[in-house]
Design an enzyme around this catalytic site. Structure first.
Site, short mmCIF file in Angstrom:
data_model
loop_
_atom_site.label_atom_id
_atom_site.label_comp_id
_atom_site.label_asym_id
_atom_site.label_seq_id
_atom_site.Cartn_x
_atom_site.Cartn_y
_atom_site.Cartn_z
N GLU A 86 -15.14 7.92 -0.23
CA GLU A 86 -15.27 6.50 0.05
C GLU A 86 -14.28 6.09 1.12
O GLU A 86 -13.16 6.57 1.18
CB GLU A 86 -15.01 5.71 -1.23
N CYS A 121 -9.31 1.83 4.94
CA CYS A 121 -8.68 2.66 3.91
C CYS A 121 -9.42 4.00 3.88
O CYS A 121 -10.63 4.06 3.70
CB CYS A 121 -8.76 1.95 2.56
N CYS A 132 -2.93 10.25 -12.56
CA CYS A 132 -2.39 8.93 -12.88
C CYS A 132 -3.32 8.23 -13.87
O CYS A 132 -4.52 8.17 -13.68
CB CYS A 132 -2.23 8.09 -11.61
N CYS A 135 -5.81 5.21 -12.80
CA CYS A 135 -6.61 5.32 -11.57
C CYS A 135 -7.96 5.97 -11.84
O CYS A 135 -8.05 7.02 -12.47
CB CYS A 135 -5.83 6.14 -10.54
N GLY A 179 -7.85 10.58 -3.30
CA GLY A 179 -7.08 11.79 -3.07
C GLY A 179 -5.61 11.55 -2.80
O GLY A 179 -5.16 10.42 -2.60
N SER A 209 0.14 6.78 1.76
CA SER A 209 0.71 6.56 0.44
C SER A 209 0.68 7.85 -0.35
O SER A 209 -0.32 8.57 -0.36
CB SER A 209 -0.12 5.50 -0.29
N ASN A 312 -6.30 -3.05 -11.00
CA ASN A 312 -7.74 -3.27 -10.88
C ASN A 312 -8.44 -2.47 -11.97
O ASN A 312 -8.19 -1.27 -12.09
CB ASN A 312 -8.24 -2.82 -9.51
N CYS A 355 -8.00 -0.99 -4.84
CA CYS A 355 -7.10 0.13 -5.12
C CYS A 355 -7.42 0.75 -6.47
O CYS A 355 -7.51 0.05 -7.47
CB CYS A 355 -5.64 -0.33 -5.18
#
Ligand code: SAH
Ligand code: SF4
Length: 366
Positions: A86, A121, A132, A135, A179, A209, A312, A355
């Site tokens: 994505e 992004c 995580c 996520c 990733g 990041s 989110n 995110c």
């Protein structure tokens, strides 16, 4: 391939090496996707390249989701297999870049464009191996690394789609898609080089990041300033105890090890390191944790800012999004401690583009 590599291909065909420059221009600047259309090359050479199986190309958008806020989420497919990643287009950014571009004004050039500081992004892997807990991408596990061409290609594809003019339009890149870039370090940095040297984007408008992959940060610190993006660290907790709970990788590389590695990065004038901090309701959003985060950030001695992200939601993830009030209290508490703090606006939540929501979701939320 970069100019030099394309030049070698040309030399190998008995052509002058400088034709590599023409091909690079065609791929990266003119955004051409078939050899036959590279009109700077003689017709005979184009035919020969095609006949010998040379292809130019890049990942293509196979599906588009458009948010009520203007954000677009693309499912992008490379040429190697059917896997998709994505890429997200945010026409007005998400404030994550706030504080980086002081003194800059919006373009306002009367071109009639609907955006003037877009952010793309970019994904670096299909899925992610870092587990995580908050996520959605983590749920995929790691399926494979993206190649340098697939990483840079996402950007060129979106630049083309949005008709971005390099050198004129203001575009930021964030390597914050699917990733962990620092677990695909070589391809990631090769992509950055292509984007800087061939596409013409500035590394000072790029931010990578990482969840805190210390060997990756150490290598990153060695990169020359001309090609090194800015650095963001997903801190996400006020201390090792909480961080290990929400980011198990913290057991391998705890906060102090990460900070030590970051200290080796030679920051440019006015450059700051970003600490991203996801607010998980009841877990990382307590006002006393804000004070702890402030102490932690000050202790690093780094020029830094904190980007807050309210969590989110994603299906099957057992956290809650803090209320706007709780987010505001946290933000003020950090700010009161003298830490520069910005709130990242959630972009495209309705289409799973925000995110931590990137998981090749084939649907938008109803
Ligand atoms: N793998 C890299 C980059 C991609 S994630 C990293 O983790 O840093 C980009 C940011 O989104 C990270 O700071 C991550 O902590 C955050 N994030 C992940 N899931 C999220 C969610 N559900 N809500 C809000 N932010 C999230
Ligand atoms: Fe991977 Fe980043 Fe998601 Fe963690 S937050 S699982 S490192 S993509």
């Amino acid at each position: 391939m970069n100019v030099a590599e394309l030049g070698e291909v040309m030399s190998g065909l008995g052509e002058p090496g400088w034709r590599g420059r023409q091909v690079a221009e065609a791929i990266y600047r003119q955004r051409i996707v078939d050899v036959g259309s590279i009109t700077t090359l003689p017709k005979g050479l184009r035919d020969r390249l095609t006949l010998e199986g040379w292809r130019v190309g890049r990942p293509g958008v196979v599906q588009v989701f458009t948010s009520v806020d203007g954000t677009e989420r693309y499912l992008v497919q490379g040429q190697a297999d059917a896997l998709t990643v994505e890429t997200v287009w945010m026409p007005e950014g998400d404030e994550g870049e706030a504080g980086d571009t002081a003194g800059e004004e919006a373009a306002g050039d009367g071109s009639g464009r609907k955006w003037d500081r877009a952010t793309i992004c970019v994904s670096s892997q299909v899925g992610c191996a870092v587990n995580c807990q908050f996520c959605l991408t983590a749920k995929l596990g790691l399926q494979r690394n993206l190649s340098a061409g697939e990483i840079a290609g996402q950007v060129v594809e979106v630049l083309d789609r949005q008709r971005v003019e390099i050198g004129k339009d203001r575009v930021n890149l964030v390597f914050m898609g699917m990733g962990e870039p620092f677990l695909n370090y070589d391809n990631f940095m090769r992509a950055v080089r292509l984007l800087v040297e061939e596409v013409g984007l500035s590394p000072q408008r790029m931010t990578v990041s990482t969840s805190g992959i210390v060997p990756g940060i150490e290598r990153f610190a060695e990169e020359p300033a001309e090609i090194r993006p800015k650095l963001a660290i997903s801190l996400n907790a006020p201390n090792d105890e909480v961080r290990s709970e929400v980011m198990p990788i913290n057991r391998k590389w705890p906060i102090e090890a990460i900070v030590d590695a970051v200290r080796a990065v030679r920051l440019r004038a006015k450059e700051r390191v970003t600490f991203e901090y996801v607010l998980l309701g009841g877990v990382t959003d307590q006002p006393k944790q804000a004070a702890e985060v402030a102490r932690l950030v000050r202790r690093t001695g780094l020029p830094a800012k904190v980007n807050l992200i309210a969590w989110n939601p994603g299906p099957g993830i057992p956290y809650t999004t803090p209320s706007e009030g709780a987010v505001e209290i946290f933000r003020r508490a950090l700010g009161a401690e003298g830490v520069p703090v910005y709130l990242r606006r959630p972009r495209g939540r309705d289409i799973y583009a925000a995110c931590g929501q990137l998981k090749r979701t084939e649907e938008a939320r109803s």
